[in-house]
Design an enzyme around this catalytic site. Structure first.
Site, PDB file in Angstrom:
ATOM      1  N   LYS A  65      22.495 -39.157 -55.796  1.00  0.00           N
ATOM      2  CA  LYS A  65      22.230 -40.045 -56.704  1.00  0.00           C
ATOM      3  C   LYS A  65      21.579 -41.255 -55.969  1.00  0.00           C
ATOM      4  O   LYS A  65      20.808 -42.156 -56.514  1.00  0.00           O
ATOM      5  CB  LYS A  65      23.401 -40.497 -57.496  1.00  0.00           C
ATOM      6  CG  LYS A  65      23.857 -39.442 -58.556  1.00  0.00           C
ATOM      7  CD  LYS A  65      25.134 -40.032 -59.425  1.00  0.00           C
ATOM      8  CE  LYS A  65      25.760 -38.829 -60.251  1.00  0.00           C
ATOM      9  NZ  LYS A  65      26.649 -39.346 -61.081  1.00  0.00           N
ATOM     10  N   ASP A 101      25.058 -42.594 -66.989  1.00  0.00           N
ATOM     11  CA  ASP A 101      26.488 -42.451 -66.997  1.00  0.00           C
ATOM     12  C   ASP A 101      27.317 -43.570 -67.644  1.00  0.00           C
ATOM     13  O   ASP A 101      28.343 -43.281 -68.296  1.00  0.00           O
ATOM     14  CB  ASP A 101      26.899 -42.560 -65.497  1.00  0.00           C
ATOM     15  CG  ASP A 101      26.349 -41.309 -64.558  1.00  0.00           C
ATOM     16  OD1 ASP A 101      26.408 -40.223 -65.289  1.00  0.00           O
ATOM     17  OD2 ASP A 101      26.214 -41.306 -63.411  1.00  0.00           O
ATOM     18  N   LYS A 155      35.737 -54.981 -51.562  1.00  0.00           N
ATOM     19  CA  LYS A 155      34.710 -54.344 -52.436  1.00  0.00           C
ATOM     20  C   LYS A 155      34.375 -54.338 -54.009  1.00  0.00           C
ATOM     21  O   LYS A 155      33.339 -54.519 -54.678  1.00  0.00           O
ATOM     22  CB  LYS A 155      34.611 -52.648 -52.175  1.00  0.00           C
ATOM     23  CG  LYS A 155      34.221 -52.088 -50.780  1.00  0.00           C
ATOM     24  CD  LYS A 155      34.579 -50.724 -50.680  1.00  0.00           C
ATOM     25  CE  LYS A 155      33.913 -49.687 -51.438  1.00  0.00           C
ATOM     26  NZ  LYS A 155      34.307 -48.427 -51.200  1.00  0.00           N
TER      27      LYS A 155
END
Ligand code: ATR
Length: 277
Positions: A65, A101, A155
């Site tokens: 991707k 998505d 993150k």
């Protein structure tokens, strides 16, 4: 006949050919849709070959991707925000990269499952590609709160910072799992890869508000570990990600063909097959 394909490595398990064949039958579109295994070092060359042979578009899955994102000549805003591409459309003016998505997730939640996001407290678990892809479509639904929690808190913080300017009225925040203690949510979405290791993310107890919904982007026969843990912790409704899979495909099909298939019947058939083993 117009040609499409899903490209990945591995690819044999992909349900996309079955889903798109069903969409094409439903809508009387004259197309074929294959599964193509690309060598790990041969993504761009395999796409180029498919395009040269007359291919019109591709779905892109693990692990390509990010390469698809780099390959596209133009990106939709949602692909730009996701930093990844799962849909390529080949035209005279080059390659368009899209990411369906997150839209698939939101359509499954809001349309198939009747779960309202607007004004609700939403918790997104994970800070990898799956979480990133969901953020723009989730924010577009205007939840009151969108908390991102990740095993590696830094993150999650980086992701929240990246999307802060698009958060509007939504209270967007980030933390590690432990810092969730004492908070309550109406919807908890698992975008971690924990289910792949047959684990649930280690969450503090008591996260689910009355009537809360738990959604796992992963799917399988029966409950995933996250779904089982959510039920045990008081989630009233739980769902897996099979509907997201079908809806992201429907979104790609709509981009390519200009008409929306009836995803509900395809989802029902896939569910029947999954339950039957
Ligand atoms: P994907 O593209 O599926 O999102 P990824 O980008 O590798 O895959 O991200 C995996 C995500 O799942 C990360 O948020 C990861 O947490 P870390 O950032 O701390 O690595 C999370 N994850 C993976 N295994 C996990 C586990 N066993 N428990 C909780 N979180 C997990």
């Amino acid at each position: 006949m117009d040609r499409y394909a899903v490209i990945g490595h591995p690819i044999a398990h992909s349900k996309s050919p079955q889903i798109h064949a069903a969409f094409a039958r439903q809508t009387a579109q004259d197309l074929c849709y294959d599964a193509i295994l690309a060598p790990l070092d041969g993504f761009a060359a395999t796409v180029a070959d498919f395009r040269k042979a007359g291919g019109r578009g591709m779905n892109v899955t693990v692990p390509f991707k990010l390469e698809a994102f780099a390959l596209a000549d133009r990106l939709t805003p949602r692909a730009q925000a996701a930093g990844a591409v799962n849909t390529l459309a080949f035209g005279g003016d080059g390659i368009l990269g899209d990411n369906t998505d997150g839209a698939g997730l939101v359509r499954d939640l809001t349309i198939n499952l009747g779960c309202t996001l607007t004004g609700r407290r939403v918790l997104l678990l994970g800070a990898g590609g799956a979480a990133r892809g969901a953020l723009l479509p989730l924010l577009a639904e205007k939840p009151a709160v969108l908390a991102i929690a990740n095993r590696t808190a830094g993150k999650a913080a980086a992701l929240a910072t990246a999307f802060l300017s698009g958060a509007g009225e939504t209270q967007l925040s980030a933390c590690g799992f432990d810092a969730l203690a004492g908070r309550h949510f109406d919807l908890v979405i698992n975008a971690t890869a924990a289910s792949l290791a047959d684990e649930a993310p280690p969450l503090p107890p008591g996260l689910y508000a009355g009537g809360a919904f738990a959604y796992d982007m992963m799917y399988g026969r029966g409950d995933t570990p996250f779904m089982a843990a959510a039920r045990a912790d008081g989630a009233v409704r739980v769902a897996d990600g099979l509907g997201m899979l079908v809806e992201q495909a429907a979104e790609s099909f709509t981009l390519w063909r200009g008409l929306r298939p009836d995803s509900a019947t395809v989802l029902a058939e896939l569910r029947r097959q999954l339950d039957a083993g």
